[in-house]
Design an enzyme around this catalytic site. Structure first.
Site, PDB file in Angstrom:
ATOM      1  N   GLU A 154       0.780  -1.313  -0.086  1.00 19.56           N
ATOM      2  CA  GLU A 154       0.117  -0.397   0.102  1.00 19.56           C
ATOM      3  C   GLU A 154       1.086   1.455  -0.027  1.00 19.56           C
ATOM      4  OE1 GLU A 154      -2.940  -0.140  -0.426  1.00 19.56           O
ATOM      5  OE2 GLU A 154      -3.732  -1.476   0.459  1.00 19.56           O
ATOM      6  N   ARG A 206       0.428   4.186  -3.166  1.00 21.88           N
ATOM      7  CA  ARG A 206       0.132   4.740  -2.588  1.00 21.88           C
ATOM      8  C   ARG A 206       0.908   6.077  -2.786  1.00 21.88           C
ATOM      9  NH1 ARG A 206      -5.225   4.260   1.079  1.00 21.88           N
ATOM     10  NH2 ARG A 206      -6.295   1.531   0.004  1.00 21.88           N
ATOM     11  N   ASP A 248      -5.244  -9.578  -7.615  1.00 17.09           N
ATOM     12  CA  ASP A 248      -5.243  -8.945  -8.358  1.00 17.09           C
ATOM     13  C   ASP A 248      -4.200  -8.026  -9.211  1.00 17.09           C
ATOM     14  OD1 ASP A 248      -5.470  -7.620  -6.230  1.00 17.09           O
ATOM     15  OD2 ASP A 248      -7.055  -6.250  -6.754  1.00 17.09           O
ATOM     16  N   GLU A 277     -12.699   0.113  -9.100  1.00 20.37           N
ATOM     17  CA  GLU A 277     -12.504  -0.630 -10.346  1.00 20.37           C
ATOM     18  C   GLU A 277     -13.404  -0.838 -11.242  1.00 20.37           C
ATOM     19  OE1 GLU A 277     -10.089  -1.847  -6.656  1.00 20.37           O
ATOM     20  OE2 GLU A 277     -11.937  -1.846  -7.351  1.00 20.37           O
ATOM     21  N   THR A 327      -1.627   0.391  -9.309  1.00 23.80           N
ATOM     22  CA  THR A 327      -3.016   0.064 -10.018  1.00 23.80           C
ATOM     23  C   THR A 327      -3.497   1.274  -8.505  1.00 23.80           C
ATOM     24  OG1 THR A 327      -3.909  -2.118  -9.085  1.00 23.80           O
ATOM     25  CG2 THR A 327      -1.638  -0.976  -8.066  1.00 23.80           C
TER      26      THR A 327
END
Length: 422
Positions: free
Chosen positions: A30, A34, A162, A295, A379
């Site tokens: 993360e 991010r 994913d 998504e 992503t």
């Protein structure tokens, strides 16, 4: 977006208040997608070295997570003291998506700093996985950083699986589809054959969905998280010959229709966290909360850009209106505890700004705004500049960062014509 004043205020905060020397156990994944990704994107869009320096700082704090026998990273690290480890609930194993979705950011950081260590760490993970890559390209969500990599667990394009598949494609795009990144494309195409084996259709309406698998058993469940897949398939379809390209684009459109109906099938017109598919029933909400996930609108953005079909803009507008009606409050937006009743929670996830609203904004912007032949989205929806690669990274486990640094050019700022097609 032209928000120059807000950008300058944010830049001042980054310069004066953003301090990563915290006694805090951070998620490596993360934080990479991010924070490292966000800072690199801000650098690529503005050319301001401050953001690159901060990305360098936080990435250095994450790097000890890769110091494992296999090179597959642990998923948690203390930003001040190092001390990487994994979640207890995984049995000490690493999570596939968390451990194999740092390539875009770390390759970009090596390109922009000239220091190869970031790229080497991230690409060695894929090299290790490629050695045990199965014929169907589908990996279980738990992998072992200590020894034998594959661990018996769920196979899914939803939570914890994913972005591994997403990054196989996007590293190929990030490297401008050169020979240096061909191995990523080949791995991705193998995984897409595996994805086809998971596609099922409902009765009576024949909605296509991506099932999950444990061992040889299929599970008729699909996460909203897996709704990134239509966009990924559409984005990757152009790398095939005409027949295969059309097959995957058609599947992307079918899956996008299913994901849009995840929203349309509830009283609030907002999607639940996941859906189950029972015999004779098209779709039933499994976990009923909505935390403002991006998504589905991400896939609508790609499909609109790649097909020009304005239907995807209409679907996106309907989803946005549902957020406005159910989630908008005076101070921002909140998720729902239950998409059937509309009961609100009290949190706005950061990805609502970084992804959901960004993809909605881009869904109604000209294609010259962040054009897909110049930028690739990580992503977390942070756009990163495409830079042609001429190294032999995947065969040797390391990139020739000096050559890449020479080929990297600081992008134009907005006022210098970033949105032009030149």
């Amino acid at each position: 977006m032209g928000l120059d004043e807000q950008f300058q205020r944010a830049r001042e905060w980054v310069a004066n208040s953003l301090d990563f020397n915290k006694n805090y156990d951070a998620s490596v994944f993360e934080t990479t997608i991010r924070v490292v990704g966000g800072l690199l994107s801000a650098y690529d869009l503005s050319g301001d070295e401050l953001f690159l320096e901060k990305a360098h700082d936080i990435a250095d704090r994450l790097l000890p997570a890769w110091n494992t026998p296999t090179g597959i990273p642990y998923n948690i690290i203390n930003l001040s003291h190092g001390n990487p480890h994994n979640h207890g609930w995984t049995g000490g194993h690493s999570i596939l998506a968390d451990s194999a979705s740092e390539q875009l950011e770390f390759i970009a950081l090596s390109q922009r700093t000239g220091d190869p260590k970031y790229q080497q760490k991230a690409e060695n993970v894929i090299l290790e996985i490629s050695r045990i890559f199965p014929d169907d390209g589908l990996l279980p969500i738990h992998i072992n950083p200590e020894g034998e990599v594959v661990v018996y667990s769920t196979i899914t394009f939803g939570a914890m699986g994913d972005s591994f598949y997403e990054y196989l494609l996007k590293v190929w795009i990030q490297g401008n589809r050169t020979a240096a990144v061909d191995s990523y494309r080949k791995m991705w195409e193998t995984s897409m054959k595996g994805l086809l084996s998971l596609v099922r259709r409902t009765s009576p309406s024949s909605f296509a969905y991506i099932s999950e698998k444990v061992g040889d058993s299929f599970i008729d469940k699909m996460d909203e998280l897996a709704c990134f897949a239509p966009g990924m398939l559409a984005l990757g379809s152009s790398g095939y010959g005409p027949d295969e390209s059309q097959k995957f684009l058609s599947l992307a459109e079918e899956l996008a229709w299913t994901c849009y109906n995840f929203y349309q099938s509830t009283p609030t017109k907002l999607a639940g966290e996941n859906y189950v598919f029972n015999n004779g029933q098209d779709m039933t909400v499994g976990t009923s909360w909505n935390i403002l996930r991006p998504e589905t609108v991400e896939s609508l953005f790609y499909l609109w850009r790649l097909t020009g079909n304005k239907t995807y803009q209409e679907w996106g507008w309907n989803i946005f209106q549902a957020f406005e009606k159910n989630s908008r409050i005076e101070s921002g937006y909140v998720g729902l505890k239950d998409v059937n009743t509309g009961v609100q929670d009290n949190m706005m996830q950061s990805f609502f700004l970084a992804e959901t609203l960004k993809y909605l904004y881009l869904l109604y912007s000209p294609p010259s705004v962040i054009p897909l032949d110049k930028w690739v989205f990580n992503t977390e929806a942070h756009p990163i500049k495409i830079v042609s690669r001429n190294d032999r990274a995947m065969s040797s486990g390391a990139g020739n960062s000096v050559e890449q640094q020479k080929s990297y050019k600081r992008p134009l700022t907005r006022r210098e014509g970033r949105f032009s097609n030149k």
